[in-house]
Design a protein around this motif. Structure first.
Motif, PDB file in Angstrom:
ATOM      1  N   GLU A  89       5.193  13.274   0.183  1.00  0.00           N
ATOM      2  CA  GLU A  89       6.062  12.124   0.559  1.00  0.00           C
ATOM      3  C   GLU A  89       6.446  12.567   1.987  1.00  0.00           C
ATOM      4  N   ARG A  90       6.547  13.729   2.430  1.00  0.00           N
ATOM      5  CA  ARG A  90       6.725  14.093   3.824  1.00  0.00           C
ATOM      6  C   ARG A  90       5.739  13.606   4.819  1.00  0.00           C
ATOM      7  N   TYR A  91       4.681  13.540   4.514  1.00  0.00           N
ATOM      8  CA  TYR A  91       3.515  12.994   5.078  1.00  0.00           C
ATOM      9  C   TYR A  91       3.519  11.395   5.174  1.00  0.00           C
ATOM     10  N   LEU A  92       3.657  10.964   3.838  1.00  0.00           N
ATOM     11  CA  LEU A  92       3.957   9.321   4.075  1.00  0.00           C
ATOM     12  C   LEU A  92       5.071   8.858   4.856  1.00  0.00           C
ATOM     13  N   ASP A  93       6.149   9.568   4.915  1.00  0.00           N
ATOM     14  CA  ASP A  93       7.434   9.118   5.763  1.00  0.00           C
ATOM     15  C   ASP A  93       7.132   9.274   7.256  1.00  0.00           C
ATOM     16  N   SER A  94       6.446  10.657   7.553  1.00  0.00           N
ATOM     17  CA  SER A  94       6.424  10.744   8.882  1.00  0.00           C
ATOM     18  C   SER A  94       5.008  10.523   9.872  1.00  0.00           C
ATOM     19  N   LEU A 130       0.882  -1.336   0.095  1.00  0.00           N
ATOM     20  CA  LEU A 130      -0.093   0.119  -0.010  1.00  0.00           C
ATOM     21  C   LEU A 130       0.608   1.163  -0.043  1.00  0.00           C
ATOM     22  N   LEU A 131       1.873   1.308   0.896  1.00  0.00           N
ATOM     23  CA  LEU A 131       2.935   2.372   0.883  1.00  0.00           C
ATOM     24  C   LEU A 131       3.464   2.708  -0.401  1.00  0.00           C
ATOM     25  N   LYS A 132       3.800   1.588  -1.064  1.00  0.00           N
ATOM     26  CA  LYS A 132       4.563   1.852  -2.390  1.00  0.00           C
ATOM     27  C   LYS A 132       3.473   2.437  -3.396  1.00  0.00           C
ATOM     28  N   LYS A 133       2.405   1.908  -3.273  1.00  0.00           N
ATOM     29  CA  LYS A 133       1.319   2.453  -4.236  1.00  0.00           C
ATOM     30  C   LYS A 133       1.050   3.834  -4.079  1.00  0.00           C
ATOM     31  N   LEU A 134       0.773   4.281  -2.681  1.00  0.00           N
ATOM     32  CA  LEU A 134       0.676   5.533  -2.379  1.00  0.00           C
ATOM     33  C   LEU A 134       1.944   6.490  -2.684  1.00  0.00           C
ATOM     34  N   ARG A 135       2.863   5.915  -2.661  1.00  0.00           N
ATOM     35  CA  ARG A 135       4.290   6.934  -3.092  1.00  0.00           C
ATOM     36  C   ARG A 135       4.193   7.254  -4.537  1.00  0.00           C
ATOM     37  N   TRP A 136       3.864   6.325  -5.236  1.00  0.00           N
ATOM     38  CA  TRP A 136       3.507   6.387  -6.689  1.00  0.00           C
ATOM     39  C   TRP A 136       2.518   7.471  -7.010  1.00  0.00           C
ATOM     40  N   ARG A 137       1.321   7.314  -6.409  1.00  0.00           N
ATOM     41  CA  ARG A 137       0.268   8.359  -6.306  1.00  0.00           C
ATOM     42  C   ARG A 137       0.516   9.661  -5.920  1.00  0.00           C
ATOM     43  N   CYS A 138       1.761   9.662  -5.002  1.00  0.00           N
ATOM     44  CA  CYS A 138       2.237  11.175  -4.525  1.00  0.00           C
ATOM     45  C   CYS A 138       2.825  11.768  -5.494  1.00  0.00           C
ATOM     46  N   ARG A 139       3.475  11.240  -6.654  1.00  0.00           N
ATOM     47  CA  ARG A 139       4.276  11.970  -7.553  1.00  0.00           C
ATOM     48  C   ARG A 139       3.324  12.763  -8.647  1.00  0.00           C
ATOM     49  N   ARG A 140       3.319  13.986  -8.236  1.00  0.00           N
ATOM     50  CA  ARG A 140       2.425  14.907  -9.031  1.00  0.00           C
ATOM     51  C   ARG A 140       3.094  15.681 -10.127  1.00  0.00           C
ATOM     52  N   GLY A 141       2.482  16.710 -10.757  1.00  0.00           N
ATOM     53  CA  GLY A 141       3.076  17.410 -11.804  1.00  0.00           C
ATOM     54  C   GLY A 141       3.851  18.449 -11.161  1.00  0.00           C
TER      55      GLY A 141
END
Length: 82
Positions: free
Chosen positions: A26-31, A6-17
């Protein structure tokens, strides 16, 4: 789905324009993601479905976010240290 997948999928979705949005998410995901309550996680998933230009205006304070349930999360993400 396990948490790592799930975290890997979310990290991919966090890639924006916009790189700035990438970094905020990404900071949110990490912390915070790992310890976030269910309602906060749902709000984050909702944010990921929003358009980049709207997100940027909300984070920068150029426009008020019309979704009251997102406001605490927007403030929390904005306050995260780089």
């Amino acid at each position: 789905m396990d948490e790592q997948t799930l975290l890997k999928k979310l990290r991919w979705r966090c890639r924006r324009g916009m790189r700035e949005l990438d970094q905020l998410f990404e900071r949110y995901l990490d912390s915070r993601w790992g310890s976030a309550p269910a309602d906060e996680r749902e709000a984050f998933l909702f944010l990921l479905d929003c358009e980049d230009d709207k997100l940027w205006r909300w984070f920068m304070g150029y426009e008020a976010c019309p979704h009251a349930h997102l406001l605490p999360l927007l403030h929390r993400i904005s306050a995260l240290k780089a």
